[in-house]
Design a protein around this motif. Structure first.
Motif, PDB file in Angstrom:
ATOM      1  N   LEU A   1       0.845  -1.194   0.000  1.00  0.00           N
ATOM      2  CA  LEU A   1       0.000   0.000   0.000  1.00  0.00           C
ATOM      3  C   LEU A   1       0.876   1.238   0.000  1.00  0.00           C
ATOM      4  N   GLY A   2       0.456   2.288  -0.729  1.00  0.00           N
ATOM      5  CA  GLY A   2       1.227   3.533  -0.723  1.00  0.00           C
ATOM      6  C   GLY A   2       0.598   4.523  -1.679  1.00  0.00           C
ATOM      7  N   GLU A   3       0.848   5.772  -1.434  1.00  0.00           N
ATOM      8  CA  GLU A   3       0.237   6.821  -2.256  1.00  0.00           C
ATOM      9  C   GLU A   3       0.591   6.685  -3.724  1.00  0.00           C
ATOM     10  N   ASN A   4       1.830   6.229  -4.020  1.00  0.00           N
ATOM     11  CA  ASN A   4       2.276   6.172  -5.409  1.00  0.00           C
ATOM     12  C   ASN A   4       2.024   4.811  -6.055  1.00  0.00           C
ATOM     13  N   GLY A   5       1.028   4.113  -5.600  1.00  0.00           N
ATOM     14  CA  GLY A   5       0.764   2.768  -6.121  1.00  0.00           C
ATOM     15  C   GLY A   5       0.347   2.762  -7.576  1.00  0.00           C
ATOM     16  N   ASP A   6       0.372   1.548  -8.182  1.00  0.00           N
ATOM     17  CA  ASP A   6       0.024   1.392  -9.601  1.00  0.00           C
ATOM     18  C   ASP A   6      -1.481   1.470  -9.823  1.00  0.00           C
ATOM     19  N   LEU A   7      -2.269   1.125  -8.831  1.00  0.00           N
ATOM     20  CA  LEU A   7      -3.721   1.169  -9.012  1.00  0.00           C
ATOM     21  C   LEU A   7      -4.400   1.721  -7.766  1.00  0.00           C
ATOM     22  N   ARG A   8      -5.624   2.136  -7.964  1.00  0.00           N
ATOM     23  CA  ARG A   8      -6.398   2.705  -6.848  1.00  0.00           C
ATOM     24  C   ARG A   8      -7.353   1.643  -6.323  1.00  0.00           C
ATOM     25  N   VAL A   9      -7.452   1.553  -5.006  1.00  0.00           N
ATOM     26  CA  VAL A   9      -8.375   0.591  -4.395  1.00  0.00           C
ATOM     27  C   VAL A   9      -9.135   1.279  -3.261  1.00  0.00           C
ATOM     28  N   THR A  10     -10.271   0.668  -2.897  1.00  0.00           N
ATOM     29  CA  THR A  10     -11.064   1.187  -1.785  1.00  0.00           C
ATOM     30  C   THR A  10     -11.092   0.136  -0.677  1.00  0.00           C
ATOM     31  N   VAL A  11     -10.925   0.578   0.561  1.00  0.00           N
ATOM     32  CA  VAL A  11     -10.969  -0.365   1.685  1.00  0.00           C
ATOM     33  C   VAL A  11     -12.427  -0.801   1.905  1.00  0.00           C
ATOM     34  N   GLU A  12     -12.675  -2.097   1.768  1.00  0.00           N
ATOM     35  CA  GLU A  12     -14.026  -2.639   2.005  1.00  0.00           C
ATOM     36  C   GLU A  12     -14.199  -2.959   3.486  1.00  0.00           C
ATOM     37  N   ARG A  13     -13.123  -3.554   4.063  1.00  0.00           N
ATOM     38  CA  ARG A  13     -13.222  -4.046   5.427  1.00  0.00           C
ATOM     39  C   ARG A  13     -11.829  -4.062   6.019  1.00  0.00           C
ATOM     40  N   ALA A  14     -11.729  -3.702   7.297  1.00  0.00           N
ATOM     41  CA  ALA A  14     -10.441  -3.781   7.996  1.00  0.00           C
ATOM     42  C   ALA A  14     -10.634  -4.661   9.226  1.00  0.00           C
ATOM     43  N   THR A  15      -9.803  -5.701   9.364  1.00  0.00           N
ATOM     44  CA  THR A  15      -9.922  -6.613  10.504  1.00  0.00           C
ATOM     45  C   THR A  15      -8.631  -6.539  11.303  1.00  0.00           C
ATOM     46  N   TYR A  16      -8.750  -6.251  12.591  1.00  0.00           N
ATOM     47  CA  TYR A  16      -7.549  -6.178  13.429  1.00  0.00           C
ATOM     48  C   TYR A  16      -7.093  -7.578  13.795  1.00  0.00           C
ATOM     49  N   LEU A  17      -5.820  -7.883  13.523  1.00  0.00           N
ATOM     50  CA  LEU A  17      -5.305  -9.232  13.792  1.00  0.00           C
ATOM     51  C   LEU A  17      -4.459  -9.269  15.057  1.00  0.00           C
ATOM     52  N   GLY A  18      -4.253  -8.113  15.698  1.00  0.00           N
ATOM     53  CA  GLY A  18      -3.304  -8.044  16.816  1.00  0.00           C
ATOM     54  C   GLY A  18      -1.938  -7.748  16.234  1.00  0.00           C
ATOM     55  N   GLY A  19      -1.505  -6.491  16.287  1.00  0.00           N
ATOM     56  CA  GLY A  19      -0.199  -6.131  15.704  1.00  0.00           C
ATOM     57  C   GLY A  19      -0.318  -5.677  14.261  1.00  0.00           C
ATOM     58  N   SER A  20      -1.321  -6.180  13.530  1.00  0.00           N
ATOM     59  CA  SER A  20      -1.503  -5.744  12.142  1.00  0.00           C
ATOM     60  C   SER A  20      -2.988  -5.827  11.774  1.00  0.00           C
ATOM     61  N   TYR A  21      -3.292  -5.289  10.591  1.00  0.00           N
ATOM     62  CA  TYR A  21      -4.669  -5.302  10.098  1.00  0.00           C
ATOM     63  C   TYR A  21      -4.717  -6.078   8.798  1.00  0.00           C
ATOM     64  N   ARG A  22      -5.795  -6.840   8.613  1.00  0.00           N
ATOM     65  CA  ARG A  22      -6.046  -7.445   7.308  1.00  0.00           C
ATOM     66  C   ARG A  22      -7.085  -6.573   6.614  1.00  0.00           C
ATOM     67  N   LEU A  23      -6.725  -6.095   5.415  1.00  0.00           N
ATOM     68  CA  LEU A  23      -7.645  -5.226   4.675  1.00  0.00           C
ATOM     69  C   LEU A  23      -8.219  -5.974   3.486  1.00  0.00           C
ATOM     70  N   THR A  24      -9.525  -5.897   3.339  1.00  0.00           N
ATOM     71  CA  THR A  24     -10.154  -6.374   2.110  1.00  0.00           C
ATOM     72  C   THR A  24     -10.323  -5.149   1.227  1.00  0.00           C
TER      73      THR A  24
END
Ligand code: ADP
Length: 342
Positions: free
Chosen positions: A284-307
């Protein structure tokens, strides 16, 4: 101990195929998991190994002995195959103590009492059951009963041990500790083990190799790492681990258009058609090759899983340490995904 060989095994029930074209070898001392959705043929394959059923086509060998041959009709009966079984239902004799459950197969074999006692003591110790020898199965927990079933396998010194969803009846906490018991059993006995499960994490945690099955076929048999990193089909890519399968466009040499971005891909085929995007292929980053929208964010403990949803409605899974919320727009880069011909 011995290797198990399957040559062109097929099995039909009333003309309906349950297994087709199974040709594979399980090495001496290997721990192989048969993994796949319900009804894909795992138990049927195990039953053929055990000798409870005959294949419709093909041949099964234990070491160099042909134990089943559809061509000649030869079938060595289960008791002569020297194979141990562990089922989810435990299959203990309810009216016999733990000790007797373990020693009974040795009595049937006509072993003298002193030898039996020594072997039963060793098996009780190996499965941490020494204090429970005089109990009845009804006075044991599910995990303890499963260990009695293992101890009974141990005394028979089997060529192979077949396990059919042995942890299916146990709660989650006990499953993890029983996985250790099976691994320890495998380590001590060096037995060839075939373990049926529909639980991917169980197979990943224990098996040397996993045979991924679907609709009566083995789609791929490989180490857990290879199945995850180098799936050969869409089914395996989606069944093992997190990730999304997306089409490749305009594939030239080792690069292709993936979701509108030009990306280097890895593949073992010259004509890949799809790529598997695992979380580690996505940054993930501002200068990425494509644009995406966060559908869902799940906290895993220490990190997040993003759909994440792409502009053309593909759902991708990424992992990040940063917090993001649903609806947020992000840039995304794809690096080195694995590609295959689906
Ligand atoms: P799994 O263990 O992967 O859940 P099974 O090996 O039990 O799958 O079943 C595979 C297929 O074979 C299923 O479609 C099932 O209905 C069929 N099958 C299995 N045993 C029999 C049988 N004795 N008679 C008829 N069909 C059977």
């Amino acid at each position: 101990m011995a290797k198990l060989t399957f040559e062109n095994i097929g099995k039909s029930f009333d003309g309906v195929p349950a297994l087709s074209d199974i040709s594979t070898t399980i090495k001496d001392g290997e721990f192989v998991a048969l993994l796949g959705p319900s009804g894909c043929g795992k138990s049927t394959l195990l039953r053929l190994m055990a000798g409870f059923d005959l294949p419709t086509t093909g041949q099964i060998r234990i070491g160099s002995d042909v134990v089943a041959d559809a061509g000649t009709g030869r079938s060595v009966p289960p008791e002569a195959r020297n194979i141990g079984f562990v089922f989810q239902s435990y299959a203990l004799w309810p009216h016999m103590s733990v000790r007797r459950n373990i020693s009974y197969p040795l009595e049937v074999r006509g072993l003298p009492r002193a030898d039996r006692d020594a072997q039963v003591d060793a098996a009780l110790e190996a499965t941490a059951l020494t204090p429970y020898g005089d109990r009845m199965p009804s006075d044991l927990s599910g995990g303890q009963r499963q260990r009695v079933a293992l101890a009974r396998c141990l005394v028979l010194d089997p060529t192979a041990v077949l396990l059919d969803e042995p942890l299916a009846n146990l709660d989650v906490a006990l499953r993890a500790s029983m996985q250790e018991v099976f691994l320890d059993f495998h380590h001590r006995t060096k037995a060839t083990m075939v373990y049926v499960t529909h639980d991917q994490s169980e197979a990943m945690a224990m098996a040397d190799r996993i045979a991924v099955m679907d609709q009566g076929r083995i789609l791929q048999i490989d180490t857990p790492e290879a199945l995850y990193a180098r799936p050969r089909s869409r089914f395996v890519a989606e069944f093992i681990g997190q990730g999304a399968v997306v089409p490749l466009v305009d594939t030239i040499e080792n690069a292709a258009m993936v979701l509108g971005a030009r990306v280097a891909v890895q593949s073992e085929t010259a004509t890949p058609t799809h790529a598997c995007l695992r979380p580690e292929n996505l940054t993930l980053g501002e200068n990425g090759d494509l644009r995406v929208t966060v559908e869902r964010a799940t906290y895993l403990g220490g990190s997040y899983r993003l759909t994440l949803k792409t502009l053309c409605d593909h759902l991708l899974v990424a992992e990040t340490r940063q917090r993001h919320t649903a609806g947020e727009q992000l840039g995304l880069s794809i690096s080195n995904p694995w590609a295959f011909a689906a």
